[in-house]
Motif scaffolding. Structure first.
Motif, PDB file in Angstrom:
ATOM      1  N   ARG A  83     -11.378 -14.518  -1.756  1.00  0.00           N
ATOM      2  CA  ARG A  83     -10.466 -15.059  -2.775  1.00  0.00           C
ATOM      3  C   ARG A  83      -9.041 -14.689  -2.361  1.00  0.00           C
ATOM      4  N   VAL A  84      -8.481 -15.478  -1.476  1.00  0.00           N
ATOM      5  CA  VAL A  84      -7.217 -15.146  -0.827  1.00  0.00           C
ATOM      6  C   VAL A  84      -6.073 -15.955  -1.416  1.00  0.00           C
ATOM      7  N   GLU A  85      -4.932 -15.284  -1.602  1.00  0.00           N
ATOM      8  CA  GLU A  85      -3.686 -15.922  -2.000  1.00  0.00           C
ATOM      9  C   GLU A  85      -2.612 -15.523  -1.003  1.00  0.00           C
ATOM     10  N   LEU A  86      -1.614 -16.392  -0.833  1.00  0.00           N
ATOM     11  CA  LEU A  86      -0.508 -16.102   0.082  1.00  0.00           C
ATOM     12  C   LEU A  86       0.643 -15.456  -0.665  1.00  0.00           C
ATOM     13  N   TYR A  87       1.248 -14.474  -0.030  1.00  0.00           N
ATOM     14  CA  TYR A  87       2.440 -13.821  -0.557  1.00  0.00           C
ATOM     15  C   TYR A  87       3.490 -13.799   0.536  1.00  0.00           C
ATOM     16  N   GLU A  88       4.751 -13.875   0.126  1.00  0.00           N
ATOM     17  CA  GLU A  88       5.861 -13.712   1.060  1.00  0.00           C
ATOM     18  C   GLU A  88       6.450 -12.328   0.844  1.00  0.00           C
ATOM     19  N   VAL A  89       6.683 -11.616   1.934  1.00  0.00           N
ATOM     20  CA  VAL A  89       7.264 -10.279   1.861  1.00  0.00           C
ATOM     21  C   VAL A  89       8.759 -10.422   1.591  1.00  0.00           C
ATOM     22  N   ASN A  90       9.233  -9.833   0.476  1.00  0.00           N
ATOM     23  CA  ASN A  90      10.641  -9.958   0.077  1.00  0.00           C
ATOM     24  C   ASN A  90      11.518  -8.832   0.581  1.00  0.00           C
ATOM     25  N   SER A  91      10.920  -7.694   0.893  1.00  0.00           N
ATOM     26  CA  SER A  91      11.676  -6.590   1.476  1.00  0.00           C
ATOM     27  C   SER A  91      10.786  -5.939   2.522  1.00  0.00           C
ATOM     28  N   PRO A  92      11.376  -5.454   3.590  1.00  0.00           N
ATOM     29  CA  PRO A  92      10.575  -4.965   4.710  1.00  0.00           C
ATOM     30  C   PRO A  92       9.709  -3.754   4.365  1.00  0.00           C
ATOM     31  N   ALA A  93       8.582  -3.681   5.063  1.00  0.00           N
ATOM     32  CA  ALA A  93       7.681  -2.523   4.979  1.00  0.00           C
ATOM     33  C   ALA A  93       7.459  -2.050   6.413  1.00  0.00           C
ATOM     34  N   PRO A  94       8.489  -1.400   7.001  1.00  0.00           N
ATOM     35  CA  PRO A  94       8.446  -1.080   8.433  1.00  0.00           C
ATOM     36  C   PRO A  94       7.281  -0.187   8.848  1.00  0.00           C
ATOM     37  N   LEU A  95       6.820   0.673   7.957  1.00  0.00           N
ATOM     38  CA  LEU A  95       5.700   1.545   8.320  1.00  0.00           C
ATOM     39  C   LEU A  95       4.399   0.762   8.484  1.00  0.00           C
ATOM     40  N   LEU A  96       4.383  -0.473   7.975  1.00  0.00           N
ATOM     41  CA  LEU A  96       3.209  -1.348   8.098  1.00  0.00           C
ATOM     42  C   LEU A  96       3.501  -2.539   9.004  1.00  0.00           C
ATOM     43  N   TYR A  97       4.653  -2.504   9.687  1.00  0.00           N
ATOM     44  CA  TYR A  97       5.067  -3.547  10.620  1.00  0.00           C
ATOM     45  C   TYR A  97       5.235  -4.908   9.945  1.00  0.00           C
ATOM     46  N   ASN A  99       7.944  -7.529   8.070  1.00  0.00           N
ATOM     47  CA  ASN A  99       9.356  -7.836   7.919  1.00  0.00           C
ATOM     48  C   ASN A  99       9.577  -8.762   6.725  1.00  0.00           C
ATOM     49  N   LYS A 100      10.805  -8.777   6.232  1.00  0.00           N
ATOM     50  CA  LYS A 100      11.169  -9.724   5.188  1.00  0.00           C
ATOM     51  C   LYS A 100      10.893 -11.135   5.709  1.00  0.00           C
ATOM     52  N   GLY A 101      10.215 -11.942   4.883  1.00  0.00           N
ATOM     53  CA  GLY A 101       9.893 -13.307   5.263  1.00  0.00           C
ATOM     54  C   GLY A 101       8.495 -13.486   5.835  1.00  0.00           C
ATOM     55  N   ASP A 102       7.830 -12.387   6.229  1.00  0.00           N
ATOM     56  CA  ASP A 102       6.456 -12.497   6.711  1.00  0.00           C
ATOM     57  C   ASP A 102       5.572 -13.029   5.593  1.00  0.00           C
ATOM     58  N   ARG A 103       4.553 -13.794   5.963  1.00  0.00           N
ATOM     59  CA  ARG A 103       3.564 -14.290   5.008  1.00  0.00           C
ATOM     60  C   ARG A 103       2.314 -13.434   5.159  1.00  0.00           C
ATOM     61  N   ILE A 104       1.758 -12.979   4.043  1.00  0.00           N
ATOM     62  CA  ILE A 104       0.536 -12.185   4.102  1.00  0.00           C
ATOM     63  C   ILE A 104      -0.537 -12.838   3.239  1.00  0.00           C
ATOM     64  N   ALA A 105      -1.770 -12.812   3.736  1.00  0.00           N
ATOM     65  CA  ALA A 105      -2.924 -13.308   2.983  1.00  0.00           C
ATOM     66  C   ALA A 105      -3.563 -12.096   2.310  1.00  0.00           C
ATOM     67  N   VAL A 106      -3.676 -12.156   0.980  1.00  0.00           N
ATOM     68  CA  VAL A 106      -4.183 -11.024   0.200  1.00  0.00           C
ATOM     69  C   VAL A 106      -5.473 -11.435  -0.497  1.00  0.00           C
ATOM     70  N   ASP A 107      -6.530 -10.667  -0.257  1.00  0.00           N
ATOM     71  CA  ASP A 107      -7.806 -10.894  -0.941  1.00  0.00           C
ATOM     72  C   ASP A 107      -7.746 -10.159  -2.272  1.00  0.00           C
ATOM     73  N   ILE A 108      -7.536 -10.922  -3.334  1.00  0.00           N
ATOM     74  CA  ILE A 108      -7.382 -10.356  -4.670  1.00  0.00           C
ATOM     75  C   ILE A 108      -8.735  -9.865  -5.165  1.00  0.00           C
ATOM     76  N   GLY A 109      -8.786  -8.617  -5.528  1.00  0.00           N
ATOM     77  CA  GLY A 109     -10.012  -8.068  -6.096  1.00  0.00           C
ATOM     78  C   GLY A 109     -10.931  -7.396  -5.104  1.00  0.00           C
ATOM     79  N   GLU A 110     -10.686  -7.522  -3.787  1.00  0.00           N
ATOM     80  CA  GLU A 110     -11.542  -6.839  -2.830  1.00  0.00           C
ATOM     81  C   GLU A 110     -11.356  -5.331  -2.986  1.00  0.00           C
TER      82      GLU A 110
END
Length: 171
Positions: A83-97, A99-110
């Protein structure tokens, strides 16, 4: 009405009202109702539910796929029963590599496993929700940026894992 008077009337700090007014913070629905009641306006005048931007906007915002690569990533994970949704990263998370603007697929509820990259949410003392990308280190959440310290999950419900990051696209 001044921000100071509004803060006093709804029972929050003056700084929090200032952050709401400047767009730095998103108030909870309860706080929005208090603001509307205090100002004598309908809630709909100060709040609209934009269903295309569900979730928390601080570090990642949900959106519909726009590119072929985004559609392909969603199709891949949904084809695996996720059950995946797309999110856009709005501020960088450098410790997780990330960047702002990256698209991430998130499995909601896993259910997150130790070491997973997750979207976590936090409810602050004013009742406002915030999200951030983090590493799940059961029972610790380690934020993906250096501005936050790792926090221990407890039974208060103040911190929660919303979903597990399954993939990322850098455009």
């Amino acid at each position: 009405m001044t921000q100071a008077a509004l803060a006093d009337a709804i029972g929050v700090s003056r700084g929090f009202v200032s952050e709401i007014a400047s767009g730095k913070k998103e108030p909870s629905l309860t706080t929005l109702r208090k603001i509307a009641e205090t100002l004598g306006v309908p809630l709909s005048e100060i709040y609209t539910d934009d269903t295309d931007q569900r979730g928390f906007a601080e570090q990642a915002t949900r959106f519909e796929p726009r590119s072929d690569s985004e559609v392909a990533m969603l199709d891949l994970f949904r084809g695996m029963g996720k059950r995946v949704e797309l999110y856009e990263v709005n501020s960088p998370a450098p410790l997780l590599y990330l960047n702002k603007g990256d698209r991430i697929a998130v499995d909601i509820g896993e259910i997150a496993q130790p070491g997973d990259t997750v979207i976590a949410s936090e409810i602050d003392d004013s009742g406002t929700g915030h999200s951030f990308v983090a590493r799940w280190l059961d029972p610790w959440i380690e934020p993906g940026d250096t501005s936050r310290r790792p926090e221990r999950m407890d039974d208060s419900g103040r911190l929660a894992v919303m979903g597990v990051v399954k993939g990322a696209i850098r455009l």
